[in-house]
Write a protein that holds these residues in place. Structure first.
Motif, mmCIF file in Angstrom:
data_model
loop_
_atom_site.group_PDB
_atom_site.id
_atom_site.type_symbol
_atom_site.label_atom_id
_atom_site.label_comp_id
_atom_site.label_asym_id
_atom_site.label_seq_id
_atom_site.Cartn_x
_atom_site.Cartn_y
_atom_site.Cartn_z
ATOM 1 N N GLN A 122 53.323 59.310 31.974
ATOM 2 C CA GLN A 122 53.884 57.988 32.210
ATOM 3 C C GLN A 122 53.319 57.464 33.517
ATOM 4 O OE1 GLN A 122 58.117 57.850 32.068
ATOM 5 N NE2 GLN A 122 58.224 55.719 32.650
ATOM 6 N N GLY A 123 52.954 56.186 33.529
ATOM 7 C CA GLY A 123 52.425 55.593 34.743
ATOM 8 C C GLY A 123 51.833 54.227 34.483
ATOM 9 N N GLU A 124 51.018 53.799 35.408
ATOM 10 C CA GLU A 124 50.379 52.484 35.333
ATOM 11 C C GLU A 124 48.902 52.659 35.025
ATOM 12 O OE1 GLU A 124 49.561 48.671 38.269
ATOM 13 O OE2 GLU A 124 50.841 50.294 38.923
ATOM 14 N N ILE A 125 48.371 51.786 34.172
ATOM 15 C CA ILE A 125 46.940 51.828 33.845
ATOM 16 C C ILE A 125 46.162 51.338 35.064
ATOM 17 C CG2 ILE A 125 45.133 50.948 32.332
ATOM 18 C CD1 ILE A 125 47.249 50.623 30.175
ATOM 19 N N LEU B 78 45.960 48.391 23.188
ATOM 20 C CA LEU B 78 45.556 49.280 24.269
ATOM 21 C C LEU B 78 44.317 48.749 24.982
ATOM 22 C CD1 LEU B 78 46.120 51.944 25.699
ATOM 23 C CD2 LEU B 78 44.735 53.070 23.975
ATOM 24 N N LYS B 79 43.346 48.260 24.229
ATOM 25 C CA LYS B 79 42.160 47.666 24.837
ATOM 26 C C LYS B 79 42.521 46.442 25.661
ATOM 27 C CE LYS B 79 38.652 46.852 22.203
ATOM 28 N NZ LYS B 79 37.677 46.652 21.116
ATOM 29 N N ARG B 80 43.414 45.612 25.134
ATOM 30 C CA ARG B 80 43.836 44.409 25.844
ATOM 31 C C ARG B 80 44.542 44.769 27.158
ATOM 32 N NH1 ARG B 80 46.986 41.450 21.911
ATOM 33 N NH2 ARG B 80 44.994 41.261 20.861
ATOM 34 N N ALA B 81 45.403 45.772 27.130
ATOM 35 C CA ALA B 81 46.103 46.199 28.343
ATOM 36 C C ALA B 81 45.131 46.787 29.360
ATOM 37 C CB ALA B 81 47.180 47.218 27.995
ATOM 38 N N THR B 82 44.126 47.516 28.880
ATOM 39 C CA THR B 82 43.126 48.089 29.778
ATOM 40 C C THR B 82 42.284 46.997 30.422
ATOM 41 O OG1 THR B 82 43.037 50.065 28.391
ATOM 42 C CG2 THR B 82 41.225 49.729 29.924
ATOM 43 N N LEU B 83 41.834 46.032 29.636
ATOM 44 C CA LEU B 83 41.065 44.919 30.194
ATOM 45 C C LEU B 83 41.886 44.106 31.183
ATOM 46 C CD1 LEU B 83 39.097 43.721 27.044
ATOM 47 C CD2 LEU B 83 38.188 44.872 29.064
ATOM 48 N N SER B 84 43.168 43.952 30.909
ATOM 49 C CA SER B 84 44.058 43.236 31.831
ATOM 50 C C SER B 84 44.161 43.971 33.164
ATOM 51 C CB SER B 84 45.440 43.084 31.197
ATOM 52 O OG SER B 84 46.343 42.524 32.095
ATOM 53 N N ALA B 85 44.274 45.293 33.125
ATOM 54 C CA ALA B 85 44.341 46.073 34.364
ATOM 55 C C ALA B 85 43.042 45.987 35.158
ATOM 56 C CB ALA B 85 44.677 47.521 34.049
ATOM 57 N N ILE B 86 41.920 46.030 34.456
ATOM 58 C CA ILE B 86 40.616 45.928 35.128
ATOM 59 C C ILE B 86 40.445 44.536 35.735
ATOM 60 C CG2 ILE B 86 38.119 45.917 34.733
ATOM 61 C CD1 ILE B 86 38.625 48.061 32.552
ATOM 62 N N ASN B 87 40.819 43.493 35.010
ATOM 63 C CA ASN B 87 40.694 42.118 35.508
ATOM 64 C C ASN B 87 41.641 41.847 36.670
ATOM 65 O OD1 ASN B 87 38.671 41.483 33.712
ATOM 66 N ND2 ASN B 87 40.085 40.711 32.173
ATOM 67 N N ARG B 88 42.841 42.419 36.645
ATOM 68 C CA ARG B 88 43.779 42.259 37.757
ATOM 69 C C ARG B 88 43.180 42.791 39.048
ATOM 70 N NH1 ARG B 88 48.156 43.869 34.607
ATOM 71 N NH2 ARG B 88 47.728 45.989 35.239
ATOM 72 N N ALA B 89 42.517 43.933 38.955
ATOM 73 C CA ALA B 89 41.897 44.537 40.146
ATOM 74 C C ALA B 89 40.723 43.689 40.621
ATOM 75 C CB ALA B 89 41.449 45.951 39.841
ATOM 76 N N ALA B 90 39.955 43.139 39.685
ATOM 77 C CA ALA B 90 38.809 42.302 40.063
ATOM 78 C C ALA B 90 39.260 40.997 40.696
ATOM 79 C CB ALA B 90 37.947 42.020 38.849
ATOM 80 N N ASP B 91 40.385 40.437 40.228
ATOM 81 C CA ASP B 91 40.904 39.187 40.785
ATOM 82 C C ASP B 91 41.465 39.378 42.185
ATOM 83 O OD1 ASP B 91 40.171 37.848 38.526
ATOM 84 O OD2 ASP B 91 42.179 37.901 37.619
ATOM 85 N N SER B 92 41.989 40.573 42.471
ATOM 86 C CA SER B 92 42.596 40.795 43.774
ATOM 87 C C SER B 92 41.568 41.065 44.852
ATOM 88 C CB SER B 92 43.591 41.964 43.700
ATOM 89 O OG SER B 92 42.886 43.171 43.424
ATOM 90 N N LYS B 93 40.313 41.306 44.473
ATOM 91 C CA LYS B 93 39.264 41.590 45.478
ATOM 92 C C LYS B 93 38.738 40.338 46.082
ATOM 93 C CE LYS B 93 37.760 46.001 43.794
ATOM 94 N NZ LYS B 93 36.689 46.792 43.278
#
Length: 103
Positions: free
Chosen positions: A46-49, A88-103
């Protein structure tokens, strides 16, 4: 030369066991907004992607940031139904995009 063969064999066995451990055969994936949960008979994660997660070919390599430890989990397209794999792919892409937006 014999020493190199033995060392490479031990390293290969170690990598193989880590890969098999990261790639469960069956289980239940539960996706919530930012949280991910996987449960099987022998494994509960259990955790965050994390943004380190990747989509490679027909599998999703998830890096799960848990409360006390982090863990890799490999989910293949053959192991889940099409709708769950798409989510699952959509959630993974969302996590990757969130990190890219915060940079």
């Amino acid at each position: 030369m014999f020493f190199c063969v033995v060392v490479c064999s031990v390293a290969g066995l170690f990598v193989w066991r880590k890969t098999v451990d990261s790639h469960p055969v069956q289980g239940v994936v539960i996706l919530e907004s930012n949280l991910f949960r996987f449960e099987s008979d022998s494994l509960k994660i259990q955790g965050e992607i994390s943004s380190k997660s990747r989509i490679i070919g027909n599998s999703v390599w998830l890096y799960i940031k848990g409360f006390s430890n982090n863990r890799w989990l490999i989910i293949s397209a053959n192991g889940v139904n099409e709708q769950s794999y798409t989510r699952l792919k959509r959630a993974t892409l969302s996590a990757i995009n969130r990190a890219a937006d915060s940079k």
